[in-house]
Scaffold this active site. Structure first.
Site, PDB file in Angstrom:
ATOM      1  N   SER A  45       0.806  -1.338  -0.027  1.00  0.00           N
ATOM      2  CA  SER A  45       0.133  -0.098  -0.114  1.00  0.00           C
ATOM      3  C   SER A  45       0.724   1.348  -0.082  1.00  0.00           C
ATOM      4  O   SER A  45       0.289   2.402  -0.185  1.00  0.00           O
ATOM      5  CB  SER A  45      -0.946   0.069   1.096  1.00  0.00           C
ATOM      6  OG  SER A  45      -0.264   0.000   2.419  1.00  0.00           O
ATOM      7  N   ASP A  91       5.145  -7.573   6.323  1.00  0.00           N
ATOM      8  CA  ASP A  91       5.683  -8.706   7.034  1.00  0.00           C
ATOM      9  C   ASP A  91       6.062  -8.464   8.504  1.00  0.00           C
ATOM     10  O   ASP A  91       6.023  -9.230   9.350  1.00  0.00           O
ATOM     11  CB  ASP A  91       6.917  -9.079   6.084  1.00  0.00           C
ATOM     12  CG  ASP A  91       6.594  -9.558   4.726  1.00  0.00           C
ATOM     13  OD1 ASP A  91       6.435 -10.606   4.628  1.00  0.00           O
ATOM     14  OD2 ASP A  91       6.542  -8.682   4.125  1.00  0.00           O
ATOM     15  N   HIS A 121       1.220   5.075   6.610  1.00  0.00           N
ATOM     16  CA  HIS A 121       1.506   5.230   5.021  1.00  0.00           C
ATOM     17  C   HIS A 121       2.283   6.585   4.906  1.00  0.00           C
ATOM     18  O   HIS A 121       2.052   7.443   5.813  1.00  0.00           O
ATOM     19  CB  HIS A 121       0.274   5.144   4.143  1.00  0.00           C
ATOM     20  CG  HIS A 121      -0.287   3.884   4.197  1.00  0.00           C
ATOM     21  ND1 HIS A 121      -1.005   3.493   5.175  1.00  0.00           N
ATOM     22  CD2 HIS A 121      -0.104   2.825   3.459  1.00  0.00           C
ATOM     23  CE1 HIS A 121      -1.520   2.125   4.842  1.00  0.00           C
ATOM     24  NE2 HIS A 121      -0.928   1.752   3.765  1.00  0.00           N
TER      25      HIS A 121
END
Length: 469
Positions: A92, A205, A347
């Site tokens: 993303s 991850d 983000h």
């Protein structure tokens, strides 16, 4: 006043259409979007009437270069103006979720046109991205993403195959999609175009360590990325891969308490990456996370250092480590500056993407082994006459010699230091010789006087003699 009412069904439908399926990426993103939906409904967040108009540009980037095409073009003589196609793989961050958002409502939108590695909205004067920099060298560049929206997955996305929620084990699938696009899309000449692909993966991850410890080890992380790189290496001609290092993710929870952050930001951050947020006040877990994070970086670097992707002259993979030792940006008052991040404090915002583009570009123009590992607000580098190429392992040696000649040395002449040393020795020897002659003469004079007085029968008065002397 208009208010945004976003349904769970809408986000689920979006996820079904566009998100990946590997490693539970689709399910994870659906859950995160449901959390976003609840926050919007509970807080009645106002929607914008128009798209974000803030632009992060660089107006004074003037370049001049010679556009002579080398006879034998290889990936090691690749210049910015030689890049024909750009593409991107990732999660993303590369889908640029929330990059242009003013509120959490905008996190569902993929602002791909301003993504640091693949966005092509406007020009460099309005938006700092890698493609917009490359356009200064090659106006015919193609493959970049433009615009924004949750359902636009075709032409405007270009060769950006990143999927929100993706992890390392999604990279092989993305590589397959990318190869298919490069072969079938009419914007790409598969065999002749030089392609630059940027791959950035690993945040999801690291966020999943708590719930999937076996699937998030450094060994698994690197092995999954290797599968994707192996496929690209075996099939795609004329490709340069930028492999961006994952940042030290333990820093992110501090963004939630920085300048410009909100309670909604902290709530979403916990939804997107709860494991990392929970380590903020747990030193043991934080050290464990940082250790895994560093191993991701080191083992990935070791893979590329092995040289397995440098077996052809038209393909290479280079780690661009500008995020490896990254520190958070701060305001002039010493607060963490959360404006570099989207409204979820996770983000990148448009400012963060611009900063990423600058540092990615600069890494490309730095020799392997001498690359900057801390991102910062800095000037854009430009290729030089001595180093006109994008750096690879094979062209990162000493600079190309300039036209300035070094002083000529006659191999048969005596070195200057020998002459100087000989002169010093001669002076010392001459001084010693002078003193020896003086002492011998003095001794000879004494002997002559004593002999004269003895011959006259006179008694020598030692005290009187010394007094006379």
């Amino acid at each position: 006043m208009k208010y945004l009412i976003v349904s769970v069904c809408f986000f689920v439908a979006v996820a079904e259409l566009v998100f990946g399926t590997g490693s539970g990426a689709k399910e994870l993103w659906q859950k995160q979007m449901q959390t976003l939906d609840e926050l919007i409904a509970n807080n009645k967040i106002e929607a914008r009437d128009s798209p974000n108009t803030r632009k992060i540009g660089l107006p004074f980037f003037d370049i001049a270069f010679e556009d002579e095409i080398p006879v034998d073009k290889t990936v090691h003589t690749l210049r910015p103006q030689d890049i024909d196609i750009v593409g991107a793989m990732g999660d993303s961050i590369t889908a640029a979720n929330g990059a242009g958002a003013d509120t959490v409502a905008g996190l569902a939108i993929e602002w791909v046109g301003i993504c640091y590695s693949i966005g092509g909205d406007d020009s460099l004067e309005q938006s700092i991205t890698l493609p917009n920099i490359l356009k200064k060298f090659n106006p015919r560049l193609d493959g970049y993403s433009v615009g924004n929206g949750p359902l636009v997955r075709k032409y405007p996305y270009g060769f950006n195959v990143a999927i929100p929620g993706a992890r390392a084990d999604d990279m092989l699938g993305q590589a397959e999609v990318l190869i298919d696009l490069l072969k079938t899309d009419n914007r790409s000449n598969y065999h002749d175009d030089w392609k630059m692909i940027t791959l950035f993966i690993g945040g999801n991850d690291l966020c999943a360590i708590g719930r999937d410890p076996e699937g998030t080890t450094p060994e698994v992380y690197v092995a999954e990325i290797k599968k994707a790189l192996d496929l690209l290496h075996s099939e795609v001609p004329r490709m340069f891969v930028n492999l961006v290092d994952i940042l030290d993710i333990y820093l992110l929870p501090y963004v939630g308490y920085g300048y410009g952050s909100t309670p909604q930001c902290r709530a979403l951050q916990s939804s997107f990456c709860g494991y990392v947020v929970d380590t903020m006040n747990d030193t043991v877990q934080k050290d464990y996370l940082r250790g895994i994070n560093r191993q991701y970086q080191m083992q990935l670097q070791a893979l590329i250092d092995s040289g397995i992707y440098d077996t052809r002259d038209d393909f290479t993979v280079i780690v661009q480590p500008f995020l490896r030792d990254a520190v958070l940006p701060y305001t002039e008052y010493g607060e963490v500056d959360a404006t570099y991040f989207a409204p979820d404090c996770f983000h990148f915002s448009d400012i963060g993407h611009a900063m990423g583009a600058i540092n990615l570009w600069n890494n490309m123009l730095e020799p392997v082994g001498q690359k900057t590992t801390v991102w910062s607000i800095t000037d854009l580098k430009v290729p030089t006459k001595e180093h006109p190429y994008i750096f690879t392992y094979k062209n990162s040696g000493p600079a190309i010699p300039t036209t300035t000649k070094a002083p000529e040395v006659n191999a048969t002449s005596v070195p200057v230091w020998v002459i100087v040393l000989a002169a010093i020795l001669l002076v010392v020897l001459a001084g010693e010789a002078f003193m020896l002659v003086y002492l011998l003469r003095k001794k000879s004079s004494k002997g002559e006087k004593s002999q004269t007085m003895s011959e006259k029968g006179g008694h020598v008065n030692e005290g009187a003699y010394v007094e006379k002397m």
